[in-house]
Design an enzyme around this catalytic site. Structure first.
Site, PDB file in Angstrom:
ATOM      1  N   TYR A   1      22.753  42.585 -23.576  1.00  0.00           N
ATOM      2  CA  TYR A   1      23.589  41.392 -23.399  1.00  0.00           C
ATOM      3  C   TYR A   1      24.925  41.526 -24.125  1.00  0.00           C
ATOM      4  O   TYR A   1      25.987  41.262 -23.561  1.00  0.00           O
ATOM      5  CB  TYR A   1      22.828  40.157 -23.879  1.00  0.00           C
ATOM      6  CG  TYR A   1      23.634  38.881 -23.773  1.00  0.00           C
ATOM      7  CD1 TYR A   1      23.942  38.340 -22.526  1.00  0.00           C
ATOM      8  CD2 TYR A   1      24.100  38.233 -24.912  1.00  0.00           C
ATOM      9  CE1 TYR A   1      24.689  37.180 -22.423  1.00  0.00           C
ATOM     10  CE2 TYR A   1      24.847  37.068 -24.814  1.00  0.00           C
ATOM     11  CZ  TYR A   1      25.138  36.544 -23.567  1.00  0.00           C
ATOM     12  OH  TYR A   1      25.888  35.402 -23.469  1.00  0.00           O
TER      13      TYR A   1
ATOM     14  N   VAL B   1      35.025  33.678 -22.747  1.00  0.00           N
ATOM     15  CA  VAL B   1      35.818  33.363 -23.936  1.00  0.00           C
ATOM     16  C   VAL B   1      36.793  34.478 -24.318  1.00  0.00           C
ATOM     17  O   VAL B   1      37.598  34.317 -25.224  1.00  0.00           O
ATOM     18  CB  VAL B   1      34.930  32.996 -25.147  1.00  0.00           C
ATOM     19  CG1 VAL B   1      34.176  31.714 -24.882  1.00  0.00           C
ATOM     20  CG2 VAL B   1      33.993  34.137 -25.526  1.00  0.00           C
TER      21      VAL B   1
ATOM     22  N   TYR C   1      31.537  26.310 -17.819  1.00  0.00           N
ATOM     23  CA  TYR C   1      30.837  25.685 -18.940  1.00  0.00           C
ATOM     24  C   TYR C   1      30.640  24.191 -18.687  1.00  0.00           C
ATOM     25  O   TYR C   1      30.397  23.786 -17.555  1.00  0.00           O
ATOM     26  CB  TYR C   1      31.579  25.942 -20.256  1.00  0.00           C
ATOM     27  CG  TYR C   1      31.811  27.409 -20.563  1.00  0.00           C
ATOM     28  CD1 TYR C   1      30.752  28.324 -20.502  1.00  0.00           C
ATOM     29  CD2 TYR C   1      33.062  27.889 -20.923  1.00  0.00           C
ATOM     30  CE1 TYR C   1      30.950  29.671 -20.794  1.00  0.00           C
ATOM     31  CE2 TYR C   1      33.266  29.236 -21.219  1.00  0.00           C
ATOM     32  CZ  TYR C   1      32.206  30.114 -21.149  1.00  0.00           C
ATOM     33  OH  TYR C   1      32.395  31.435 -21.436  1.00  0.00           O
TER      34      TYR C   1
ATOM     35  N   SER D   1      31.472  36.103 -20.692  1.00  0.00           N
ATOM     36  CA  SER D   1      30.506  35.368 -19.859  1.00  0.00           C
ATOM     37  C   SER D   1      30.674  35.589 -18.358  1.00  0.00           C
ATOM     38  O   SER D   1      29.779  35.238 -17.585  1.00  0.00           O
ATOM     39  CB  SER D   1      30.587  33.865 -20.155  1.00  0.00           C
ATOM     40  OG  SER D   1      29.964  33.566 -21.372  1.00  0.00           O
TER      41      SER D   1
ATOM     42  N   LYS E   1      27.934  37.356 -16.603  1.00  0.00           N
ATOM     43  CA  LYS E   1      26.696  36.671 -16.229  1.00  0.00           C
ATOM     44  C   LYS E   1      26.509  36.633 -14.710  1.00  0.00           C
ATOM     45  O   LYS E   1      25.380  36.597 -14.221  1.00  0.00           O
ATOM     46  CB  LYS E   1      26.690  35.249 -16.799  1.00  0.00           C
ATOM     47  CG  LYS E   1      26.650  35.204 -18.329  1.00  0.00           C
ATOM     48  CD  LYS E   1      26.918  33.810 -18.870  1.00  0.00           C
ATOM     49  CE  LYS E   1      26.918  33.799 -20.394  1.00  0.00           C
ATOM     50  NZ  LYS E   1      27.302  32.498 -20.964  1.00  0.00           N
TER      51      LYS E   1
END
Length: 305
Positions: free
Chosen positions: A189, A259, A241, A61, A64
């Protein structure tokens, strides 16, 4: 500085046993729960490191933040934020619930999976290969590492088991948030999440953001100050998160976790920091990495607040 970092690693080694490695992507379950590393890259060109700083892991992540920079450069703020919101969420990063219960059905922010899939769909390119290669090239440039590549096993594992991401993407296609071929968008992605990095790579990416989108080593401006500011703001409000508020209070620095066990932090005008520890808490953040950043922030007075 390295003496400080080694002490921080020692202080938190045992803490790694209190978490668990991610297993919902089967390949991530093979990580060593005891690994813990840290790296600082500062504006003067110094690199300080300790622990398992040179172990490779997938960026997940944290990517991102990179795809958001590209989407904003390719499309501008108006188009991007017409498709994805700017608000934090109290839900898990892979939650689907608010897509259907909030109108319009756009993801709340670019740091949750639904939002990041929308962002990936906005990267320009004639096909999925060109889109991903543009993203990878940009990541190589800001990390100053031309050897970055995907972990093919993790990529295939994510592609095979990414049912929830697939469900969210098709739902968003149905309500008009996403345009284009869903499987191609998801391929970009899944690949961006599967790029292999180490703490040095991430610390340099964090430093790039800390320096307002300018490569400190060359002075080359790759991203506008405005885009850099937007990304760091999302890191503060949504980067950890549904633990982002607590992290902002306790640690007080812009950070984005993944993660795979990584956390990338960016201290404006000062330094980039990266930690790696695949042992995660119940929100998906590295237990050892979180605590290491907490101790370092206290020691060096890093909080931006």
């Amino acid at each position: 500085m390295e003496k400080k970092l080694n002490k921080i690693i020692e202080n938190n080694k045992d803490l790694t046993l209190e978490g668990e490695v991610a297993t919902y992507i089967p390949e991530l379950g093979k990580a060593n729960v005891k690994d813990l590393g840290i790296c600082i890259a500062d504006m003067e060109g110094n690199i300080y490191k300790a622990g398992d700083y040179n172990k490779k892991f997938t960026i997940q992540s944290i990517s991102k933040t990179i795809s958001l920079m590209m989407a904003l450069m390719d499309n501008g703020k108006e188009i991007v934020f017409d498709k994805v919101g700017m608000e934090p969420t109290g839900d898990a990063f892979n939650s689907i619930i608010k897509l259907e219960t909030i109108m319009p059905s756009r993801p709340l922010n670019p740091m949750i999976n639904a939002g990041a899939i929308v962002v990936s769909s906005l990267i320009k390119g004639k096909d999925k290969e060109e889109k991903f290669n543009r993203l990878l090239s940009f990541m190589k440039k800001i990390s100053e590492n031309d050897n970055l590549e995907i972990d093919n096993e993790v990529y295939l594992s994510e592609k095979k088991t990414g049912h929830r991401n697939r469900a969210m993407a098709y739902f968003m296609k149905d309500v008009g948030i996403i345009e284009g071929d869903i499987e191609d968008i998801l391929d970009v992605y899944f690949k961006q999440c599967s790029i292999k990095v180490d703490c040095v790579d991430l610390a340099k990416m964090g430093l790039f953001l800390a320096n307002q989108g300018i490569l400190p080593s060359t002075g080359q401006k790759l991203v506008s100050e405005d885009i850099s500011r937007i990304v760091k703001t999302f890191m503060v409000t949504c980067g950890m998160y549904n633990g982002s508020g607590e992290f902002a209070i306790k640690v007080g620095i812009p950070a984005k976790s993944g993660v795979g066990g990584g956390i990338m932090a960016s201290i404006p005008h000062r330094m980039g920091i990266a930690t790696f520890g695949p042992s995660l808490d119940d929100k998906g953040n590295s237990i050892g990495g979180y605590k290491a950043l907490y101790e370092l922030s206290k020691e060096l007075n890093l909080s931006i607040f």
